[in-house]
Design an enzyme around this catalytic site. Structure first.
Site, short mmCIF file in Angstrom:
data_model
loop_
_atom_site.label_atom_id
_atom_site.label_comp_id
_atom_site.label_asym_id
_atom_site.label_seq_id
_atom_site.Cartn_x
_atom_site.Cartn_y
_atom_site.Cartn_z
N HIS A 43 0.89 -1.25 -0.05
CA HIS A 43 -0.13 -0.05 0.05
C HIS A 43 0.87 1.23 -0.20
O HIS A 43 2.17 1.16 0.22
CB HIS A 43 -0.85 -0.02 1.34
CG HIS A 43 0.05 0.28 2.54
ND1 HIS A 43 0.58 -0.78 3.24
CD2 HIS A 43 0.36 1.23 3.08
CE1 HIS A 43 1.19 -0.33 4.14
NE2 HIS A 43 1.14 1.09 4.09
N HIS A 125 5.70 6.37 -0.95
CA HIS A 125 6.23 5.03 -1.32
C HIS A 125 5.50 3.98 -1.14
O HIS A 125 4.35 4.11 -0.12
CB HIS A 125 7.43 5.13 -0.58
CG HIS A 125 7.44 4.99 0.89
ND1 HIS A 125 7.13 6.13 1.44
CD2 HIS A 125 7.45 3.88 1.80
CE1 HIS A 125 7.22 5.79 2.80
NE2 HIS A 125 7.34 4.51 3.06
P1 2AM Z 1 6.32 2.36 5.77
O1 2AM Z 1 5.34 1.85 4.80
O2 2AM Z 1 7.36 3.33 5.11
O3 2AM Z 1 6.86 1.49 6.70
C1 2AM Z 1 1.32 0.91 8.63
O4 2AM Z 1 2.31 0.84 9.95
C2 2AM Z 1 1.80 2.05 7.77
O5 2AM Z 1 2.20 3.25 8.32
C3 2AM Z 1 3.10 1.68 7.21
O6 2AM Z 1 2.98 1.88 5.60
C4 2AM Z 1 4.30 2.73 7.56
O7 2AM Z 1 5.09 3.26 6.74
C5 2AM Z 1 3.56 3.91 8.29
N1 2AM Z 1 4.14 4.42 9.28
C6 2AM Z 1 4.32 3.47 10.49
N2 2AM Z 1 4.79 4.11 11.40
C7 2AM Z 1 4.96 5.27 11.06
C8 2AM Z 1 5.47 6.43 11.52
N3 2AM Z 1 5.84 6.55 12.87
N4 2AM Z 1 5.34 7.68 10.78
C9 2AM Z 1 4.82 7.59 9.64
N5 2AM Z 1 4.52 6.51 9.13
C10 2AM Z 1 4.43 5.44 9.73
#
Ligand code: 2AM
Length: 182
Positions: A43, A125
């Site tokens: 996603h 991304h």
């Molecule tokens: P990522 O794809 O870069 O890992 C569910 O956890 C989603 O939220 C994931 O897509 C993750 O990004 C994002 N996510 C998790 N922790 C986060 C944070 N502290 N700040 C921003 N995005 C976050």
């Protein structure tokens, strides 16, 4: 007290694209490069909300349901590696204005409702591998898929029996700019 849930707004990948991405990923990265994100979990995060109460989730759901934002498409023509936190990702070199505006709107509503937002600029991304903390060679190019976003959703991240699963709680259509026939 009801438990807080870990929520985020995101764009989903259509199933055929999920399959194309995981096939290409398996051919393009060594098995020890990192932990592959499950096909159904691929996603693009628009706004991360963190662990939030039912009440806050309900306010943000209501706000999201009133958003009128245009549909858009993007080329998935960028690939990168962040050794910290260890993510290999697929992205776009030309983020559509409508994507940036939608993410900005959701992030500002989230911040106004007490969900801490990163000060880093939004970098759209799709995480492909996690735990990729060692240097690795990226393929020279990507297959240039197109991701069309006709809707966006509110997702819950659940960790159960050693696996993370993302469940779509609600989704809302983006407004198509295609002319309607008379
Ligand atoms: P990522 O794809 O870069 O890992 C569910 O956890 C989603 O939220 C994931 O897509 C993750 O990004 C994002 N996510 C998790 N922790 C986060 C944070 N502290 N700040 C921003 N995005 C976050």
């Amino acid at each position: 007290m009801p438990e807080a849930r870990r929520l985020f707004f995101a764009l989903a990948l259509p199933k055929p694209l999920q399959q194309q991405v995981i096939t290409w990923r398996a051919e393009s990265f060594a098995a020890d490069a990192g932990r592959p994100v499950a096909a159904a979990n691929l996603h693009m995060t628009l706004a991360f909300l963190g662990e939030i109460s039912e009440q806050k989730a309900s306010v943000l759901t209501d706000i999201a349901s009133r958003i009128q934002s245009p549909a858009f498409s993007m080329q998935l023509d960028d690939l990168g590696h962040w050794p910290r936190p260890g993510v290999v990702w697929l992205g776009t070199r030309r983020a559509p204005t409508a994507l940036l505006q939608l993410a900005s709107l959701l992030r500002s509503h989230a911040a106004r409702n007490g969900c801490h937002q990163s000060t880093l600029p939004f970098h759209p991304h799709i995480s492909l591998l996690r735990g990729a903390t060692q240097p690795l060679a990226l393929p020279a190019s990507t297959p240039q898929w197109t991701l069309t976003a006709a809707d966006f959703g509110l997702y819950e991240s659940r960790f159960h029996q050693g696996r993370t699963r993302y469940q779509c709680l609600h989704s809302w259509p983006l407004v198509s700019s295609a002319p309607s026939s008379c």
